[in-house]
Design a protein around this motif. Structure first.
Motif, PDB file in Angstrom:
ATOM      1  N   GLU A 123      -2.505  16.218  19.850  1.00  0.00           N
ATOM      2  CA  GLU A 123      -3.663  16.019  18.986  1.00  0.00           C
ATOM      3  C   GLU A 123      -4.217  14.608  19.188  1.00  0.00           C
ATOM      4  N   ARG A 124      -5.530  14.458  18.984  1.00  0.00           N
ATOM      5  CA  ARG A 124      -6.184  13.171  19.184  1.00  0.00           C
ATOM      6  C   ARG A 124      -6.956  12.775  17.932  1.00  0.00           C
ATOM      7  N   LEU A 125      -7.035  11.475  17.689  1.00  0.00           N
ATOM      8  CA  LEU A 125      -7.747  10.956  16.528  1.00  0.00           C
ATOM      9  C   LEU A 125      -8.976  10.169  16.982  1.00  0.00           C
ATOM     10  N   ASN A 126     -10.047  10.203  16.163  1.00  0.00           N
ATOM     11  CA  ASN A 126     -11.192   9.349  16.454  1.00  0.00           C
ATOM     12  C   ASN A 126     -10.955   7.962  15.851  1.00  0.00           C
ATOM     13  N   ARG A 127     -11.933   7.075  15.995  1.00  0.00           N
ATOM     14  CA  ARG A 127     -11.725   5.686  15.570  1.00  0.00           C
ATOM     15  C   ARG A 127     -11.516   5.558  14.069  1.00  0.00           C
ATOM     16  N   LEU A 128     -12.309   6.298  13.298  1.00  0.00           N
ATOM     17  CA  LEU A 128     -12.155   6.225  11.848  1.00  0.00           C
ATOM     18  C   LEU A 128     -10.780   6.739  11.413  1.00  0.00           C
ATOM     19  N   GLU A 129     -10.314   7.784  12.067  1.00  0.00           N
ATOM     20  CA  GLU A 129      -8.998   8.334  11.731  1.00  0.00           C
ATOM     21  C   GLU A 129      -7.890   7.348  12.102  1.00  0.00           C
ATOM     22  N   TRP A 130      -8.053   6.665  13.243  1.00  0.00           N
ATOM     23  CA  TRP A 130      -7.072   5.635  13.599  1.00  0.00           C
ATOM     24  C   TRP A 130      -7.084   4.497  12.578  1.00  0.00           C
ATOM     25  N   LEU A 131      -8.275   4.138  12.089  1.00  0.00           N
ATOM     26  CA  LEU A 131      -8.359   3.096  11.059  1.00  0.00           C
ATOM     27  C   LEU A 131      -7.641   3.539   9.798  1.00  0.00           C
ATOM     28  N   ALA A 132      -7.828   4.796   9.415  1.00  0.00           N
ATOM     29  CA  ALA A 132      -7.150   5.313   8.224  1.00  0.00           C
ATOM     30  C   ALA A 132      -5.638   5.261   8.409  1.00  0.00           C
ATOM     31  N   VAL A 133      -5.172   5.641   9.595  1.00  0.00           N
ATOM     32  CA  VAL A 133      -3.734   5.599   9.868  1.00  0.00           C
ATOM     33  C   VAL A 133      -3.227   4.158   9.841  1.00  0.00           C
ATOM     34  N   ALA A 134      -4.016   3.232  10.395  1.00  0.00           N
ATOM     35  CA  ALA A 134      -3.610   1.826  10.395  1.00  0.00           C
ATOM     36  C   ALA A 134      -3.475   1.292   8.968  1.00  0.00           C
ATOM     37  N   LEU A 135      -4.400   1.686   8.101  1.00  0.00           N
ATOM     38  CA  LEU A 135      -4.308   1.280   6.695  1.00  0.00           C
ATOM     39  C   LEU A 135      -3.060   1.868   6.044  1.00  0.00           C
ATOM     40  N   ALA A 136      -2.734   3.110   6.411  1.00  0.00           N
ATOM     41  CA  ALA A 136      -1.523   3.726   5.883  1.00  0.00           C
ATOM     42  C   ALA A 136      -0.274   3.008   6.374  1.00  0.00           C
ATOM     43  N   VAL A 137      -0.276   2.629   7.655  1.00  0.00           N
ATOM     44  CA  VAL A 137       0.868   1.889   8.206  1.00  0.00           C
ATOM     45  C   VAL A 137       1.041   0.567   7.473  1.00  0.00           C
ATOM     46  N   ALA A 138      -0.076  -0.109   7.197  1.00  0.00           N
ATOM     47  CA  ALA A 138      -0.007  -1.377   6.459  1.00  0.00           C
ATOM     48  C   ALA A 138       0.557  -1.164   5.063  1.00  0.00           C
ATOM     49  N   ALA A 139       0.152  -0.064   4.418  1.00  0.00           N
ATOM     50  CA  ALA A 139       0.662   0.235   3.083  1.00  0.00           C
ATOM     51  C   ALA A 139       2.158   0.510   3.109  1.00  0.00           C
ATOM     52  N   ILE A 140       2.598   1.275   4.105  1.00  0.00           N
ATOM     53  CA  ILE A 140       4.030   1.576   4.205  1.00  0.00           C
ATOM     54  C   ILE A 140       4.820   0.309   4.506  1.00  0.00           C
ATOM     55  N   GLY A 141       4.274  -0.565   5.363  1.00  0.00           N
ATOM     56  CA  GLY A 141       4.945  -1.836   5.627  1.00  0.00           C
ATOM     57  C   GLY A 141       5.093  -2.663   4.370  1.00  0.00           C
ATOM     58  N   ASN A 142       4.078  -2.673   3.560  1.00  0.00           N
ATOM     59  CA  ASN A 142       4.148  -3.394   2.291  1.00  0.00           C
ATOM     60  C   ASN A 142       5.200  -2.791   1.365  1.00  0.00           C
ATOM     61  N   GLU A 143       5.305  -1.457   1.366  1.00  0.00           N
ATOM     62  CA  GLU A 143       6.318  -0.794   0.556  1.00  0.00           C
ATOM     63  C   GLU A 143       7.729  -1.169   1.013  1.00  0.00           C
ATOM     64  N   ILE A 144       7.918  -1.210   2.326  1.00  0.00           N
ATOM     65  CA  ILE A 144       9.243  -1.544   2.856  1.00  0.00           C
ATOM     66  C   ILE A 144       9.619  -2.967   2.474  1.00  0.00           C
ATOM     67  N   VAL A 145       8.656  -3.888   2.540  1.00  0.00           N
ATOM     68  CA  VAL A 145       8.919  -5.269   2.132  1.00  0.00           C
ATOM     69  C   VAL A 145       9.270  -5.327   0.653  1.00  0.00           C
ATOM     70  N   ALA A 146       8.566  -4.522  -0.162  1.00  0.00           N
ATOM     71  CA  ALA A 146       8.825  -4.516  -1.605  1.00  0.00           C
ATOM     72  C   ALA A 146      10.232  -4.019  -1.912  1.00  0.00           C
ATOM     73  N   PHE A 147      10.683  -3.011  -1.141  1.00  0.00           N
ATOM     74  CA  PHE A 147      12.032  -2.496  -1.364  1.00  0.00           C
ATOM     75  C   PHE A 147      13.094  -3.457  -0.836  1.00  0.00           C
ATOM     76  N   GLY A 148      12.771  -4.220   0.178  1.00  0.00           N
ATOM     77  CA  GLY A 148      13.766  -5.092   0.797  1.00  0.00           C
ATOM     78  C   GLY A 148      14.500  -4.428   1.940  1.00  0.00           C
ATOM     79  N   SER A 149      14.575  -3.113   1.942  1.00  0.00           N
ATOM     80  CA  SER A 149      15.195  -2.337   3.014  1.00  0.00           C
ATOM     81  C   SER A 149      14.679  -0.909   2.915  1.00  0.00           C
ATOM     82  N   LEU A 150      14.833  -0.172   3.977  1.00  0.00           N
ATOM     83  CA  LEU A 150      14.368   1.215   3.981  1.00  0.00           C
ATOM     84  C   LEU A 150      15.500   2.110   3.505  1.00  0.00           C
TER      85      LEU A 150
END
Length: 295
Positions: A123-150
């Motif tokens: 499957e392939r994503l367009n630019r807007l979809e990649w941006l949405a995924v990047a924002l999601a990755v940033a959110a998950i990274g922030n969650e992992i930092v908040a927890f201290g560990s996964l």
């Protein structure tokens, strides 16, 4: 993909993820019951409920046809193990007041879906979809930092449900027949567990107060309904779209955990939610653009 098919898939996804989002409220009422006991009841009563649907819709011939294919049965067996493990860990998380960790796991699941869609289904994503995924990755990274560990709860929930979605997408089996066969595949393990517990003086199937017994039976119906909707959604949508809709579930779970169950909330999670909903807005804009230009 036709616009009507995609819209129907989104509707099925909203039903499934909305119901799953409120599952902690329901299963919190059964926190006094061991998680494996609840899982056994869920499998049995879901099997009975879906069997009734097959009878009403006269679709047993579809089940027989599937059972003639060894490869399909093996895939369904794998799907049953994955969703069963997902149920069990989720039930443990609710009973152990780890719903925030559960919500993190379901936040991670869309990333697993996207990775599987790109790696396995091309499957392939367009630019807007990649941006949405990047924002999601940033959110998950922030969650992992908040927890201290996964936490392991999050990892298990994300990987089992993401892989389950991939298998169900690849199986050319109607929704009801597939779910009945999945729950049937769980029954030998559930029966074996019940026998093992009976030898130790614990009755899995009996001895519950009327309200608890009613909730355990209802758990089977509530298990089947969102799974039927989810399977219908995966058959109509690509995994990336399914993954983005998935954020509805953990958002509702997180709100339930913090506001109703009183689990601790760090201020950094507010940033996570902002990034997630911004990602959903971007992806929705992209999906709307596709819908407008579709024939």
């Amino acid at each position: 993909m036709k616009a009507k098919t995609q819209l129907a898939g989104i509707a099925f996804g909203l039903v499934a993820y909305g119901m799953w989002g409120f599952f902690p409220l329901f299963f919190h009422q059964l926190s006094h019951v061991p998680p494996m006991d609840i899982l056994s009841h869920r499998a049995v009563w879901a099997c009975v409920f879906v069997g009734g649907l097959l009878t009403v819709r006269r679709q047993w011939s579809s089940v027989v046809a599937v059972m003639r294919s060894r490869s399909h049965l093996l895939l369904l067996g794998g799907a049953a193990l994955l969703i069963g493990a997902n149920w069990l860990v989720f039930l443990w998380a609710v009973g152990a007041q780890q719903v925030v960790a559960s919500s993190l796991g379901y936040f991670l699941t869309p990333l697993v879906n996207v990775a599987l869609g790109l790696a396995v289904l091309n499957e392939r994503l367009n630019r807007l979809e990649w941006l949405a995924v990047a924002l999601a990755v940033a959110a998950i990274g922030n969650e992992i930092v908040a927890f201290g560990s996964l936490p392991w709860v999050s990892l298990v929930l994300a990987t089992t449900f993401g892989t389950y979605g991939l298998i169900r997408k690849r199986l050319p089996i109607d929704v009801v027949s597939g779910l009945w066969l999945e729950t049937m595949a769980m029954l030998p393990l559930c029966v074996g567990y019940a026998i093992w517990q009976a030898e130790r003086g614990h009755a899995v199937w009996s001895g519950h107060p009327p309200l608890t017994a009613a909730l355990l039976i209802a758990s089977g119906v509530l298990t089947a309904l969102p799974l039927l909707s989810f399977a219908a959604a995966t058959q109509r949508l690509d995994l990336a779209t399914v993954g983005m809709l998935m954020y509805i579930n953990p958002t509702l779970q997180f709100v339930t955990a913090v506001w109703l169950f009183g689990e601790p909330m760090q201020a950094t999670r507010l940033l996570s939610f902002g990034l997630i909903w911004l990602g959903l807005l971007v992806y929705s804009w992209s999906a709307w653009g596709k819908y407008r230009h579709s024939p």
